[in-house]
Each structure stands twice: as C-alpha cells, then as structure tokens.
Scaffold this active site. Structure first.
Site, PDB file in Angstrom:
ATOM      1  CB  CYS A 250      -1.078   0.103   0.979  1.00 39.26           C
ATOM      2  SG  CYS A 250      -1.744   1.562   1.753  1.00 39.26           S
TER       3      CYS A 250
ATOM      4  CB  CYS B 138       0.408   1.614   4.233  1.00 36.76           C
ATOM      5  SG  CYS B 138      -1.341   0.972   4.307  1.00 36.76           S
TER       6      CYS B 138
END
Lengths: 102, 627
Positions: free
Chosen positions: A28, A31
């Site tokens: 991600c 993230c």
C-alpha cells in the site's frame, strides 16, 4: 516511539495507557507515506506509544477490531477505542486525535 | 533501462479559440468577402467538425437566410433567418459528415449564393445510431443531443439517426439550453477522479466557449439556470471526507460563488443507504431543480434512494421521496410520504437520477432501480430488474404520494440502466425517457455499470435508448451504441444570437491543491524515472495534470522545487473501488495508470518538477511556470 507488533505481542501490551495502533500493508503506497508521517509524529511526541501491525499477517486481530482496510489508525484510551482514522492522513489530523486521548 | 517523460504544454481551449477567431476576423477584414464570394471557415472554433462559418459583407444592412440542405429532399432542409447587418457571420450548423453539403444563402432581394461545404469523416469510434423511430412531422427541426458517459463524445442525431452535431472534446454530464440560447454543459478538463471536471462551460453550437465557470470543488452531474441567469451547480469540498453533497449558486457574469447548500447539515449520512452507498459518497447528488412556486431546491441523492426538497433560503429539509426502510422513525414521520391510490402499480424509485418538478408540482425522475430494495437480502438482480421514468403526485399537507405515470417497467431488463439517464417533461402526457446506461453481457443485463464493461468484448453491448411518449403512445425512439449520460432535444438554431464574437473568458477559480507536509526520505538521482512509469505531464494555463503508471504499493510524490520554496503532492497509487461511475471519461483501462491534477492557484514562480518513487527522487526535465 514506533514499535511493530504482531497479534500476540498486541495482547501483551499495557492497554491502560493511551496509544495509537496503525494497521498497514506492505502493498500500500499510502501506508508507506503514512510511515513517514508517523515517524515525524514520533519525533514530536517521543513518549507517545505508536504500534504498527501488518494487516495481511494479523487477520484475526484486524477482524476483531473491525478494521476493514489500510491504512487504519485506532486511538485507544483505557483499553477502549476512542476514535479511528481511515486512509492516509496528514500530521495535524493525527496529532489532534492523539491530543484528544493523551 | 530506458527513460522517457512526455510533456505537453497547450493553451486553454478558450485561448486557442480566441486566437482562431482573431485570425479569421483579420482575414475577413483584409479580404472583405462579398455575398457572391463569401469566406467559409469549416470548424471555426476547432472542436465541431460538422459546422462552418460563412462570412461576407453587403453594402447595406440586409437580413440573410441560410439553408443547410437535407441529404435526401427539401423537407429536410434546415433554414434560419439572421438579423440585418452589413457584416455577416452566419453559423452553418448540422452539416452531414463526410459529405459535400449544399448550403444556400439568400437575401431579401432574391439573390442567392450556393456553397458546397465538404466535411470529413468522424472518428472511427463515434457512437452510431442503431435504430430510430421518428418522423419529420414529430421531430421538426429538433435533433437529439446526447452527452457522453465515457470516452465517447457529445453527439446529436437527426430524425434519420444521422449525426448532425458533435464535439471532439469530451464535455460531460448535463446539457441545457439557457435563456440566451447558449448551451451550458460540463467542462472536459480533468480535475479529480472519478469524474470531476474543472467546472461548466457556456458554449454556442459552433463549439465556441463563451465562458468557463471554474469551481474549487469542481463540477459533477447537473446544473440549473435560475430566473436571473445565475447557475446552480453540483459540487463538493475536497478538503473534507465526503463528496457529492453540496450545491452552489454561481454568478453568471463573474463566476463567483454566491451561495452554498451543504446537505450534511440536513440529512444523517449513515442511514437509508442504497446498494451503492459508502461513507465517502453517502448521498451522491446527481440532480438539482429549482422550483419558483415553492422557492425550493429538489435534489436527487442516488446513494440514499432519495429525492429531497430543501428550502432555498434556509436549506432546511421540507420532504423526502423514497422508500423509508432504514431511516429513523422520527424522520420518516416528519418528512416521508405515504403511498396512496392504486398501490398495485406503485413502486418507489431506487438509485434515481434527474429529478424534475412539473408545472403542477408533481415530481418526475428516472428511476434506475439499481438493487430495487434497501436491504441486501432483497436486492433484485439486474436481469430481473427494470428502469423507468416515473411521475409522482405529492400532497405535502397530508404527506401522501401517488404514482400517476411511469414508462419502462414493462420493458424489463432490455431498458435497464443501473446508472445515469434522465427524463423530460414537455407538456401534460408528453415526456422523454432516456435510458442511456444500458449494458448487456451475452444478451442479459450486465452485472456491472457500463463504464466498467469491456466494450471490446464481443459479448458486451453498451446501448443508449431515448424514448418520447405522448398520451401513452411512443412517438420517438433512438437507440445508439455506447452509454450516454443525458439526452436533450433541441433545435440547432435559436432565435437569439447564434454567434457572439469576442474573446471567451475563464471565470471562477480552481482549488489550491492540497500539499503534503511530510516529505519521505529519498535519494535525489539526476536521471529520469524508468520508462515503465510512462510519465506524461500536460500543462495548461491554470493547472497541470500528471499521468503515470505505478505498481500498487508504490510510494509516489510530486515535488515542485525552486531555490526559494518547494511544494509536495502525494500521489495515491492504491487500488480504488468506485461504486459509482457516472462518467468513465477519465477512467483508465489499466488501473496502474494514475493521474493527478495540480492547480497553479497559490503557486508563484518557476518550478522544477521532480518525482519521488519509493526511495529515489527523480528529475523529469519539466519546468512548470506559475504566475
């Protein structure tokens, strides 16, 4: 202070203190960006505990905590979730949530 | 490893059109073309290949008449009489494609000049008419304008299904003729996914943009002209967590925002959700209508299966039309209607579009019917579903509702559009029902929205069907390839000024694009990024758009740097699930392709554009100029 924990280690944390739990995924981009944001926050608030948990490897825990996606930040006080932020957020929003529980 | 960054700098279309107009006007002044030998410019404003401009001078002021001859016979001719002048600029509209069109201009004294205007072929992927049922008696000079719901183009079809108007710009969403005869529709300039463009454009049918109304929260779905000419437009605030939940009033002359309505102040966001609702797009406002009699706004919220009415001045909620299941009882008691009349024929609308208030106060909309239930266990499969135009009579004293008309239920899945579409009220008993979002897979209603279907798959069919019914009789049906957001029946010429010369204007403003205040640690390398990323930077006068390809999970950030300052913009490379896709104009086939717009508002200076990809900061070789 940022510490990575797994489900077992999460259980053994002292839940009586305010803390931020972040669920992330290695797949991600947001993230990865949030990791830098949290690093900045940790510098600003070195005594506030921030725990990061791999979403993909701790499925039972994320289901128990009702975490549906990543990144998700849960703000705990006295062992109870007080608020959560879903998705990438900037420093002011996260600091505001921390200051509400710290 | 190969590297490549493509960069395109192009003036805004308004600037290019202004330049083109000045050029042909200069030539006109120099050449002083006569009536016998007029100057003809095909596609004078660059974006409508089926039009031309005929220019000439006459010694005295005379009122010319222009005729675009029909392909088949005289009755198909389009004729328009222009005002008296000595310098004549006559728009020629409705040319046939790839055809030597005959156009005659005549003067009151009987003189006639005949011109042949050759047009070229339209793009190969233009959406063609598949079937049409229409007569000249019924349609007259009108043609049917369809606005795209994907990468197709705004296109208009005559009574034979021939394309008579088209823009090569992917303008989007609603299209309406204003009181001055101009058209207002959505701009084609990308701003935010999934389908938000910079604002609205006011154009004539030659394609000349008079004004672009930019909005900080962008434009989506719908707009409405007020009695004083100001425009209601649907928008949002990108600095908060939710979208498609605001309406603004825009000053028609300045582009300034005069008033804002925020539905978060009116409705709870977590109740009455339709099958497509999520927390981000909780209401999904896809239509606005102002009603003078009640001085109120009626708004369609697809993701609450609700048509709501609010007070224009206060924004307070007046009523809600929709299935009350899942709404708090106190709201149901206060704002919802109880069905009356023949209940065996009554259906609520679900995931509807295009609310309309009829002259007598009845409410019409296009009832898409997606899911056709509030709770998951009752959802109706698309194959068993239907879409329709529906008209409800409401009694706001007794809070009763009666279904007084519908068209479409009887057609079942063949007419089913899970998204987009509209209805029009022409007169009592005379309506248009546009089912423009039909998607079929192997002959059945597809499970997904048309925008997500692979049009190259031979089992997939995208269709748009527009029907007009009068007193229960279908008098018109147009079926085309592709999905089209809305239909609007209009004559090409109107009684006002069909062309006003002078520079177009860029009004209003975009947002100040949100910067990221944390910058990831990255090693600066003096090289371009790998060619895999397929970078393209398009610079415009008021913003730039970054395009790139990234594997999911890539950390990416745009950096604007000069010696004095730097600005950073996070690029989201994560997979995004879209529950609505009312226009797929900006949708990429490969979901690794991302694009991002950065407004120049708030930036001043010349900046080097750099790109962080994971732990490296690359050069792009591109300089962005903001002044």
């Amino acid at each position: 202070m940022i510490t990575e924990v797994n489900e077992k280690e999460y259980e053994s944390l002292d839940h009586s203190v305010p803390m931020l739990i972040e669920f992330y995924s290695k797949t991600c981009g947001p993230c990865k960006m949030l990791a830098f944001v949290l690093k900045d926050i940790a510098k600003q608030k070195p005594d506030f505990p921030i725990y990061i948990i791999d979403f993909d490897e701790n499925r039972e825990l994320k289901e128990r905590l009702g975490v549906k996606g990543f990144p998700t930040m849960l703000f705990f006080k006295d062992g109870k979730e007080v608020s959560r932020l879903e998705g990438l957020k900037q420093k002011p929003a996260i600091i505001k949530a921390i200051e509400a529980i710290a | 490893m190969s590297t490549k960054v493509r960069y395109i700098s192009e003036d805004h279309l308004i600037t290019r059109q202004n330049r083109a107009e000045r050029e042909f006007l200069a030539a006109f002044k120099a050449e002083k073309p006569t009536f016998a030998a007029p100057k003809v410019v095909v596609n004078p404003y660059l974006i409508n290949p089926l039009c031309a401009l005929v220019m000439f001078t006459t010694p005295t002021a005379v009122a010319p008449t222009l005729t675009v001859h029909g392909k088949r016979f005289e009755r198909e001719n389009l004729t328009h009489a222009f005002k008296a002048a000595t310098e004549h600029f006559l728009p020629v509209l409705g040319l046939y494609e790839d055809f030597a069109n005959t156009v005659t201009v005549s003067l009151p004294g009987g003189e006639t000049t005949t011109l042949t205007i050759q047009t070229g072929k339209l793009p190969e992927d233009v959406c063609r008419c598949q079937n049409i049922q229409a007569t000249l008696d019924y349609l007259g000079d009108n043609i049917m304008f369809l606005t795209p719901a994907g990468k197709n183009l705004p296109t208009a079809y005559d009574y034979k299904g021939d394309i008579r108007w088209m823009l090569t710009e992917n303008t989007m969403f609603d299209i309406k003729r204003m009181k001055n005869g101009n058209i207002v529709t959505g701009s084609s300039r990308f701003c935010h996914m999934p389908y938000n463009s910079t604002g609205m454009i006011e154009i004539n049918l030659l394609g000349k943009i008079y004004k672009e109304y930019r909005m900080p929260g962008n434009y989506h779905h719908d707009h409405f002209e007020m009695e004083d000419g100001n425009l209601l437009a649907l928008t949002q605030d990108f600095f908060r967590e939710t979208v498609e939940d605001m309406c603004v009033l825009i000053d028609r002359n300045t582009g300034d925002i005069l008033k804002t309505w925020d539905y978060r102040k009116v409705l709870p966001m977590d109740v009455g959700g339709s099958g497509s609702q999520d927390a981000h797009d909780w209401f999904h406002n896809n239509a606005v209508w102002y009603d003078k009699k009640t001085h109120s706004l009626t708004l369609s919220g697809r993701h609450q299966d609700a048509v709501i009415n609010i007070d224009y001045e206060t924004g307070d909620l007046n009523w809600v039309i929709g299935d009350p299941e899942g709404w708090p009882q106190e709201l149901v008691d206060k704002y919802f209607f109880k069905p009356v009349g023949d209940l065996s024929r009554f259906d609520w609308q679900y995931e509807q579009h295009a609310c309309v208030i009829c002259p007598n106060g009845d409410v019409m909309c296009f009832d898409n019917g997606q899911y056709r239930a509030k709770s998951k266990e009752k959802y109706i499969d698309n194959r068993d579903n239907f879409s329709r135009g529906v008209r409800y009579c409401i009694d706001t004293e007794k809070m009763e509702i009666e279904q007084v008309w519908q068209y479409g239920k009887e057609r079942g899945q063949e007419f089913f559009s899970p998204y987009i579409c509209n209805v029009e009220f022409y007169a009592e008993g005379h309506y248009m029902i546009h089912s423009g979002g039909i998607g079929r897979e192997s002959g059945y209603a597809a499970k997904g929205l048309g925008a997500f279907l692979d049009a190259d798959d031979p089992n997939v069919e995208l269709r748009s069907i527009t029907v007009e019914e009068k007193d229960g009789v279908v008098l018109y049906q147009l079926e085309t390839e592709g999905n089209f957001y809305r239909a609007e029946k209009l004559p090409l010429y109107h009684d006002g000024d069909n062309l006003v010369l002078g520079d177009g204007q860029l009004l209003g403003s975009l947002e100040v694009t949100e910067e990221f205040d944390t910058v990831p640690e990255a090693e600066e390398v003096f090289a371009l990024p790998p060619s895999f990323h397929n970078l393209l930077i398009e610079e415009d006068e008021d913003r730039f758009v970054f395009h790139g390809r990234f594997e999911k999970g890539t950390l990416a950030m745009l950096c604007l740097e000069n010696e004095q300052e730097s600005h950073h913009y996070f690029i989201n490379t994560a997979a995004v699930v879209h529950l609505a896709m009312c226009s797929g104009a900006f949708l990429e086939k490969d979901d690794r392709d991302v694009k991002m717009h950065v407004s120049k508002l708030g930036l001043n200076g010349v900046f080097k554009l750099k790109l962080i990809i994971n732990d490296k900061k690359y050069q792009t070789g591109v300089t962005i100029c903001c002044s």
